[in-house]
Design a protein around this motif. Structure first.
Motif, PDB file in Angstrom:
ATOM      1  N   PHE A 260     -17.401  33.333  35.705  1.00 30.51           N
ATOM      2  CA  PHE A 260     -17.700  32.611  34.461  1.00 30.51           C
ATOM      3  C   PHE A 260     -19.099  32.616  34.158  1.00 30.51           C
ATOM      4  CE2 PHE A 260     -19.203  28.299  32.934  1.00 30.51           C
ATOM      5  CZ  PHE A 260     -18.557  28.199  31.809  1.00 30.51           C
TER       6      PHE A 260
ATOM      7  N   VAL B 239     -20.446  34.854  31.726  1.00 31.11           N
ATOM      8  CA  VAL B 239     -20.129  34.476  30.554  1.00 31.11           C
ATOM      9  C   VAL B 239     -21.319  33.564  29.849  1.00 31.11           C
ATOM     10  CG1 VAL B 239     -18.716  33.099  28.786  1.00 31.11           C
ATOM     11  CG2 VAL B 239     -17.422  34.507  30.735  1.00 31.11           C
TER      12      VAL B 239
ATOM     13  N   ARG C  57     -17.048  26.231  25.253  1.00 36.93           N
ATOM     14  CA  ARG C  57     -16.088  26.565  24.205  1.00 36.93           C
ATOM     15  C   ARG C  57     -14.740  27.081  25.074  1.00 36.93           C
ATOM     16  NH1 ARG C  57     -18.517  28.990  18.937  1.00 36.93           N
ATOM     17  NH2 ARG C  57     -19.248  27.128  17.896  1.00 36.93           N
ATOM     18  N   LEU C  58     -15.160  27.939  25.957  1.00 37.85           N
ATOM     19  CA  LEU C  58     -14.276  28.431  26.998  1.00 37.85           C
ATOM     20  C   LEU C  58     -13.585  27.358  27.868  1.00 37.85           C
ATOM     21  CD1 LEU C  58     -12.950  30.905  28.247  1.00 37.85           C
ATOM     22  CD2 LEU C  58     -14.863  31.503  29.718  1.00 37.85           C
TER      23      LEU C  58
ATOM     24  N   ASP D  22     -17.301  25.426  36.878  1.00 40.64           N
ATOM     25  CA  ASP D  22     -16.090  26.077  36.162  1.00 40.64           C
ATOM     26  C   ASP D  22     -14.734  25.639  37.194  1.00 40.64           C
ATOM     27  OD1 ASP D  22     -16.897  27.546  38.122  1.00 40.64           O
ATOM     28  OD2 ASP D  22     -16.092  29.367  37.242  1.00 40.64           O
TER      29      ASP D  22
ATOM     30  N   PHE E 170      -8.778  34.536  25.179  1.00 39.16           N
ATOM     31  CA  PHE E 170      -9.447  33.678  24.435  1.00 39.16           C
ATOM     32  C   PHE E 170      -9.959  33.816  23.297  1.00 39.16           C
ATOM     33  CE2 PHE E 170      -8.689  31.996  28.644  1.00 39.16           C
ATOM     34  CZ  PHE E 170      -8.169  30.682  28.423  1.00 39.16           C
TER      35      PHE E 170
ATOM     36  N   LEU F 271     -12.737  32.610  20.493  1.00 38.10           N
ATOM     37  CA  LEU F 271     -13.684  31.383  20.475  1.00 38.10           C
ATOM     38  C   LEU F 271     -14.441  31.807  19.370  1.00 38.10           C
ATOM     39  CD1 LEU F 271     -14.046  31.015  24.322  1.00 38.10           C
ATOM     40  CD2 LEU F 271     -12.569  29.769  22.851  1.00 38.10           C
TER      41      LEU F 271
ATOM     42  N   LEU G 244     -12.427  36.636  24.550  1.00 36.82           N
ATOM     43  CA  LEU G 244     -12.673  36.979  26.033  1.00 36.82           C
ATOM     44  C   LEU G 244     -11.623  36.915  27.059  1.00 36.82           C
ATOM     45  CD1 LEU G 244     -15.509  34.150  26.014  1.00 36.82           C
ATOM     46  CD2 LEU G 244     -15.877  36.489  26.056  1.00 36.82           C
TER      47      LEU G 244
ATOM     48  N   VAL H 176     -10.434  36.235  30.845  1.00 34.14           N
ATOM     49  CA  VAL H 176     -10.846  35.612  32.040  1.00 34.14           C
ATOM     50  C   VAL H 176      -9.843  35.652  33.243  1.00 34.14           C
ATOM     51  CG1 VAL H 176     -12.660  34.255  31.035  1.00 34.14           C
ATOM     52  CG2 VAL H 176     -10.389  33.385  31.514  1.00 34.14           C
TER      53      VAL H 176
END
Length: 610
Positions: free
Chosen positions: A204, A207, A218-219, A250, A280, A282, A287, A289
């Motif tokens: 994370f 990112v 947002r993630l 995270d 995702f 966004l 993205l 993950v």
């Protein structure tokens, strides 16, 4: 209007059945009538809801504000029992305090009540009861605190929820966890178990660093939504979802109250991994993950919030250590090993100073004549809690935390001093060389050359009677400082041996450039010689080729783990120089080696010590 019931009326203290008495106003007729009228006018016009209640708990007079608050007419309130109007008899503690004020045994009483209005809405009210001075009645005041309660609720929600994901935050999570541990232990119908999935996102930070914190937030919000869906989906049969919380950064947690077992938690963890693997979208950014999840499931009895979280944190670490993008279940045995490792790590350095280590010595025997040529020094830790520990229990820890430098220096000094003492005590026999294991970190983190030179000078041991063993992976590809150190030691007259040869890089080209004088064949090659009836000719061919190559390079070869005479015979036939193993002796005390030397240089063909 009556208060909402919060439970049965206290046993034995019921409000008596009301018989409409003839109510007379109980005011002192001698008072000034003008003053009395003023009091009554103020009472009736006050915005604060009030009532005068007699010592029996019956409303004598009420103002318009109280009637409006309760949604009824003022006249309807008279001759009513106040306890019924505002729900004062719903619990024993409140009822008792109220009666104490009525009977003059308490100066005041205050409580909070949730009342139900005739139109269906609920309101929170603060109720106070105070005796009227010089009178036989009490004043009951009721304050509408709905707005205050709603504000408190909103503030609590903000305090207890994460602003980015809108999930419960760390504070609310631990509040709920503590409550679950307390209630589940004694609740009827509870499974008496609790589960936790503790996870964080893999990568994370990258990112945030590359796309910015806005995309990162947002993630996190999108991840939170998927976690909430997983938690709700896994608990549909129980009428609600598990608690999902963001603990910070995270890190997320899913609390499973009344767990039905590890399979329920495993299914939940699998669903989370599957949900997060979907890309995702966004705001134009696509993205992907993954997450690592630590899963803990256990009985509530004997479990604390701290203990559960420590286990979850440890298991999450295992999931990352095992390769990330996976879930791992808490393993008590693995945790016990970790705890032991931590205990050893924290006490290793002081143990050297306390003298908890000792050296034992295993003979290195000439295969041609069976005569002991030297010994290998093997360190043991006499731990006060765990007993005698072999090197494989603590050397790796010492290498990780750097204490191997201090320990290695002690081993080197002790072994050299002992070898010199044997030489002095037994001048009539050829002196034994002593072989000492050296970790690669000792080469990098200390001046090994200076240490060796200083110890040899201090103990008086000739350099050619010291052999330093380094693993194949430590010396193969050596360059710079390690190679310079090995060369300086060799120039000093110290022998360099490659331990466990054949299991690492096996880059034979390096042998011609390294200042090595001995190869120690790993025991896996020697064990292949055990089954003499079904010998594998390939094993013998490989060993014979390595021995022949070593001899051509001017090196001697020692075979480790020699356990049978058959192995010794085959190694001797191949041309191996020395052997080491239980056929000759286990690692023994310095005194036992001294006894062997005192008996003279006789051949050793069988185990001399068990």
């Amino acid at each position: 209007m009556s208060g909402t019931s919060e439970g049965p009326r206290p046993s034995g203290v019921a409000v008596p059945r009301r018989v409409r008495p003839l109510i007379t106003e109980r005011y002192d007729v001698g008072r000034n009538s003008t003053e009395l009228c003023d009091y009554r006018a103020a009472f009736n016009a006050a915005q604060l809801a009030m009532a005068v209640v007699d010592r029996e708990g019956v409303v004598v007079s009420a103002n318009d504000a109280l009637a409006l608050l309760l949604g009824t007419d003022r006249a309807e309130l008279q001759e009513q029992y106040a306890a019924d109007l505002i729900d004062l008899a719903s619990d024993a503690r409140t009822w008792h305090a109220y009666r104490e004020v009525l009977h003059g045994r308490r100066s005041r009483f205050r409580c909070t009540r949730r009342l139900k209005h005739p139109d269906g809405r609920s309101l929170w009210a603060e109720v106070s009861v105070t005796p009227v001075p010089e009178g036989g009645s009490v004043l009951l005041a009721v304050t509408d605190i709905n707005d205050r309660r709603q504000l408190q609720a909103r503030l609590r929600h903000l305090q207890m929820h994460d602003p980015v994901t809108r999930l419960p935050n760390r504070t609310l999570f631990f509040e709920r966890l503590s409550s679950a541990l307390e209630s589940s232990a004694c609740a009827h119908g509870s499974t008496g178990r609790i589960g936790l999935c503790y996870l964080d996102l893999d990568g994370f930070k990258a990112v945030n660093d590359t796309l910015g914190h806005r995309v990162g937030d947002r993630l996190l919000a999108a991840v939170a939504a998927r976690l909430a869906d997983c938690a709700a989906g896994g608990n549909r049969t129980r009428g609600g979802g598990h608690l999902v919380a963001r603990l910070g950064g995270d890190e997320f947690a899913i609390l499973v109250e009344d767990s039905t077992g590890t399979e329920q938690l495993a299914d939940l963890a699998r669903s989370v991994l599957a949900a997060l693997q979907e890309p995702f979208d966004l705001a134009g950014q696509r993205l992907s993950v993954s997450a690592s999840i630590g899963v803990v499931e256990r009985a509530v009895a004997g479990t604390s919030a701290t203990g559960l979280m420590q286990a979850a944190d440890t298991t999450l670490y295992w999931a990352k250590e095992d390769g990330k993008a996976r879930w791992t279940l808490f393993d008590p045995e693995r945790n016990a090993h970790r705890m032991t490792r931590q205990a050893l790590s924290s006490t290793l350095r002081p143990a050297v100073e306390r003298g908890e280590f000792e050296l034992q010595y295993q003979p290195l025997v000439g295969l041609a004549d069976g005569v002991t040529r030297g010994v290998e020094a093997l360190v043991r830790w006499n731990h006060p809690q765990f007993g005698t520990l072999a090197p494989n229990r603590f050397v790796g820890i010492a290498e990780d935390d750097g204490s191997i430098v201090q320990l290695g220096r002690w081993v080197l000094r002790t072994a050299c001093r002992q070898a010199r003492q044997w030489q002095l005590d037994h001048p009539g026999v050829p002196p034994l060389f002593v072989s000492v294991n050296v970790a690669v970190r000792q080469v990098w983190d200390s001046d090994l050359v200076a240490d060796v030179a200083g110890i040899l000078a201090e103990t008086g041991l000739p350099p050619h009677l010291l052999q330093l063993e380094l693993t194949e992976s430590a010396v193969m590809g050596s360059a710079g400082r390690p190679l310079q150190a090995l060369q300086a030691l060799s120039d000093m007259g110290v022998h360099i041996a490659i331990d466990d040869f054949g299991t690492g890089y096996s880059n034979l080209a390096y042998l011609s450039r390294l200042p090595v004088s001995v190869l120690k064949l790993d025991g896996t090659f020697v064990r292949g010689f055990q089954d003499e009836a079904h010998a594998n000719p390939a094993d013998e061919t490989i060993v014979e080729a390595m021995v022949d190559l070593a001899h051509r390079l001017g090196l001697t070869v020692t075979a480790e783990c020699v356990e049978t005479s058959g192995q010794a015979s085959r190694l001797r036939r191949i041309g191996c120089d020395t052997g080491q193993g239980w056929l000759y002796s286990r690692a023994v005390s310095p005194e036992r080696i001294a006894e062997m030397l005192g008996a003279g240089p006789r051949p050793v063909h069988a185990t001399t010590s068990q």
